[in-house]
Design a protein around this motif. Sequence first.
Motif, PDB file in Angstrom:
ATOM      1  N   LEU A  82       0.460  -1.304   0.330  1.00  0.00           N
ATOM      2  CA  LEU A  82      -0.443   0.127   0.221  1.00  0.00           C
ATOM      3  C   LEU A  82       0.592   0.988  -0.036  1.00  0.00           C
ATOM      4  N   ARG A  83       2.162   1.186   0.941  1.00  0.00           N
ATOM      5  CA  ARG A  83       2.881   2.191   0.374  1.00  0.00           C
ATOM      6  C   ARG A  83       2.922   2.877  -0.717  1.00  0.00           C
ATOM      7  N   LYS A  84       3.802   1.472  -1.300  1.00  0.00           N
ATOM      8  CA  LYS A  84       4.078   1.286  -2.643  1.00  0.00           C
ATOM      9  C   LYS A  84       2.989   2.148  -3.878  1.00  0.00           C
ATOM     10  N   ALA A  85       1.772   1.208  -3.539  1.00  0.00           N
ATOM     11  CA  ALA A  85       0.611   2.073  -4.275  1.00  0.00           C
ATOM     12  C   ALA A  85       0.245   3.378  -3.847  1.00  0.00           C
ATOM     13  N   THR A  86       0.574   4.346  -3.180  1.00  0.00           N
ATOM     14  CA  THR A  86       0.348   5.365  -2.696  1.00  0.00           C
ATOM     15  C   THR A  86       1.664   6.769  -3.479  1.00  0.00           C
ATOM     16  N   ARG A  87       2.453   5.800  -3.878  1.00  0.00           N
ATOM     17  CA  ARG A  87       3.786   6.760  -4.438  1.00  0.00           C
ATOM     18  C   ARG A  87       3.604   6.717  -6.047  1.00  0.00           C
ATOM     19  N   VAL A  88       2.846   5.032  -6.593  1.00  0.00           N
ATOM     20  CA  VAL A  88       2.589   5.304  -7.581  1.00  0.00           C
ATOM     21  C   VAL A  88       1.738   6.296  -8.099  1.00  0.00           C
ATOM     22  N   ALA A  89       0.319   6.265  -6.941  1.00  0.00           N
ATOM     23  CA  ALA A  89      -0.947   6.897  -7.552  1.00  0.00           C
ATOM     24  C   ALA A  89      -1.150   7.819  -6.402  1.00  0.00           C
ATOM     25  N   PRO A  90      -0.226   8.956  -6.042  1.00  0.00           N
ATOM     26  CA  PRO A  90      -0.995   9.572  -4.939  1.00  0.00           C
ATOM     27  C   PRO A  90      -2.330  10.065  -4.925  1.00  0.00           C
ATOM     28  N   GLU A  91      -2.844   9.877  -6.027  1.00  0.00           N
ATOM     29  CA  GLU A  91      -4.211  10.715  -6.285  1.00  0.00           C
ATOM     30  C   GLU A  91      -5.071   9.381  -6.146  1.00  0.00           C
ATOM     31  N   SER A  92      -4.729   8.273  -5.263  1.00  0.00           N
ATOM     32  CA  SER A  92      -5.660   7.178  -5.250  1.00  0.00           C
ATOM     33  C   SER A  92      -6.632   7.089  -4.017  1.00  0.00           C
ATOM     34  N   PHE A  93      -7.751   7.371  -3.899  1.00  0.00           N
ATOM     35  CA  PHE A  93      -8.185   7.587  -2.583  1.00  0.00           C
ATOM     36  C   PHE A  93      -7.842   5.608  -2.194  1.00  0.00           C
ATOM     37  N   ALA A  94      -7.818   4.799  -2.893  1.00  0.00           N
ATOM     38  CA  ALA A  94      -8.693   3.792  -1.881  1.00  0.00           C
ATOM     39  C   ALA A  94      -7.310   3.160  -1.649  1.00  0.00           C
ATOM     40  N   ALA A  95      -5.791   3.861  -1.942  1.00  0.00           N
ATOM     41  CA  ALA A  95      -4.714   3.720  -1.502  1.00  0.00           C
ATOM     42  C   ALA A  95      -3.961   3.887   0.194  1.00  0.00           C
ATOM     43  N   TRP A  96      -5.389   4.955  -0.055  1.00  0.00           N
ATOM     44  CA  TRP A  96      -4.315   5.891   1.267  1.00  0.00           C
ATOM     45  C   TRP A  96      -5.962   5.372   2.215  1.00  0.00           C
ATOM     46  N   ALA A 117      -5.951  11.254   6.868  1.00  0.00           N
ATOM     47  CA  ALA A 117      -6.034  13.071   6.213  1.00  0.00           C
ATOM     48  C   ALA A 117      -5.790  12.922   4.959  1.00  0.00           C
ATOM     49  N   GLN A 118      -5.018  12.247   4.310  1.00  0.00           N
ATOM     50  CA  GLN A 118      -4.269  12.719   3.257  1.00  0.00           C
ATOM     51  C   GLN A 118      -6.391  11.831   2.406  1.00  0.00           C
ATOM     52  N   ALA A 119      -6.752  11.071   2.492  1.00  0.00           N
ATOM     53  CA  ALA A 119      -8.315  10.168   2.338  1.00  0.00           C
ATOM     54  C   ALA A 119      -9.364  10.929   2.352  1.00  0.00           C
ATOM     55  N   VAL A 120      -8.902  11.275   3.215  1.00  0.00           N
ATOM     56  CA  VAL A 120     -10.342  12.529   3.760  1.00  0.00           C
ATOM     57  C   VAL A 120      -9.838  14.129   2.595  1.00  0.00           C
ATOM     58  N   LEU A 121      -8.388  14.511   2.178  1.00  0.00           N
ATOM     59  CA  LEU A 121      -8.687  15.285   1.382  1.00  0.00           C
ATOM     60  C   LEU A 121      -8.365  15.356  -0.428  1.00  0.00           C
ATOM     61  N   LEU A 122      -8.602  13.725  -0.436  1.00  0.00           N
ATOM     62  CA  LEU A 122      -8.730  13.240  -2.040  1.00  0.00           C
ATOM     63  C   LEU A 122     -10.280  12.774  -1.949  1.00  0.00           C
ATOM     64  N   GLU A 123     -11.276  12.454  -0.708  1.00  0.00           N
ATOM     65  CA  GLU A 123     -12.421  12.466  -0.710  1.00  0.00           C
ATOM     66  C   GLU A 123     -13.704  12.740   0.632  1.00  0.00           C
ATOM     67  N   PRO A 124     -13.598  14.582   0.851  1.00  0.00           N
ATOM     68  CA  PRO A 124     -14.063  14.915   1.999  1.00  0.00           C
ATOM     69  C   PRO A 124     -15.505  14.662   1.912  1.00  0.00           C
ATOM     70  N   SER A 125     -16.275  13.731   1.409  1.00  0.00           N
ATOM     71  CA  SER A 125     -17.528  13.149   1.135  1.00  0.00           C
ATOM     72  C   SER A 125     -17.521  11.803   1.634  1.00  0.00           C
ATOM     73  N   ASN A 126     -16.675  11.116   1.726  1.00  0.00           N
ATOM     74  CA  ASN A 126     -16.864  10.278   2.506  1.00  0.00           C
ATOM     75  C   ASN A 126     -16.661   9.658   4.016  1.00  0.00           C
ATOM     76  N   ALA A 127     -17.797   9.394   4.322  1.00  0.00           N
ATOM     77  CA  ALA A 127     -18.110   9.386   5.422  1.00  0.00           C
ATOM     78  C   ALA A 127     -17.296   8.085   6.701  1.00  0.00           C
ATOM     79  N   GLN A 128     -16.696   7.124   5.877  1.00  0.00           N
ATOM     80  CA  GLN A 128     -15.880   5.578   6.404  1.00  0.00           C
ATOM     81  C   GLN A 128     -14.544   6.914   6.731  1.00  0.00           C
ATOM     82  N   ALA A 129     -14.360   7.560   5.265  1.00  0.00           N
ATOM     83  CA  ALA A 129     -12.859   8.145   6.321  1.00  0.00           C
ATOM     84  C   ALA A 129     -12.950   8.866   7.037  1.00  0.00           C
ATOM     85  N   HIS A 130     -13.981   9.781   7.294  1.00  0.00           N
ATOM     86  CA  HIS A 130     -13.979  10.604   8.027  1.00  0.00           C
ATOM     87  C   HIS A 130     -13.530  10.326   9.657  1.00  0.00           C
ATOM     88  N   ALA A 131     -14.560   8.697   9.647  1.00  0.00           N
ATOM     89  CA  ALA A 131     -14.656   7.668  11.237  1.00  0.00           C
ATOM     90  C   ALA A 131     -13.586   6.796  11.182  1.00  0.00           C
TER      91      ALA A 131
END
Length: 212
Positions: A82-96, A117-131
Amino acid sequence: MNTLRTVLLILLLGVVAAQGDETTLRLYWKEGVAAFQRGDYKTGREFLQKALELDPNHPITLVNLGSLEYRDGQLEEAEKHLRKATRVAPESFAAWMTLGVVAYEARKDDLALAALAQAVLLEPSNAQAHAYLGVTLGRKGWLDGAEASLARAVQLDETSRDAHFNLAVILLQRNPPSVELARKHYLRARELGAESDSLIEKQLELSKEKRK
């Protein structure tokens, strides 16, 4: 002190759709995901690793392999992919998001906070990320941030049982405790199917008796 309950992350049971033609990589990916979904982690791992041999930086496969390793209890392996996924696709909500969950389960709270925090930044309307961000902040003892994140999760998804429950836990840790608001969220969590918690109910009952 009451224990925060983590939410169920549907993302980890679901899969991220691959794009492109029916290439060999895609076929390996599809076989790996199918095995993952039926709980055959050994076969799933083999096919996803074959896909990565063809493209070591394929972000979707990295996320799915990280999710598989997480489900199989291999947190270090999951974190690596997953760390590698965030490096190659820093825009990926799923990875973060998935990295944040894995780090939370591994009790690597600083990493979890950064990823969530990065996940929330990418998808601010995602309830699970906030939770998840809320329960991580709560475990760090940062109650203001935890309350704000969990309140936002409830606002985004009023049916989030665990967000209501965790918000009640945080509110009772306030000094003084926000008892009535905690009661409201605890009762809503119970309505949504949460199991009773004797410690919370004792705190709520004691507060009620003090007001008499």
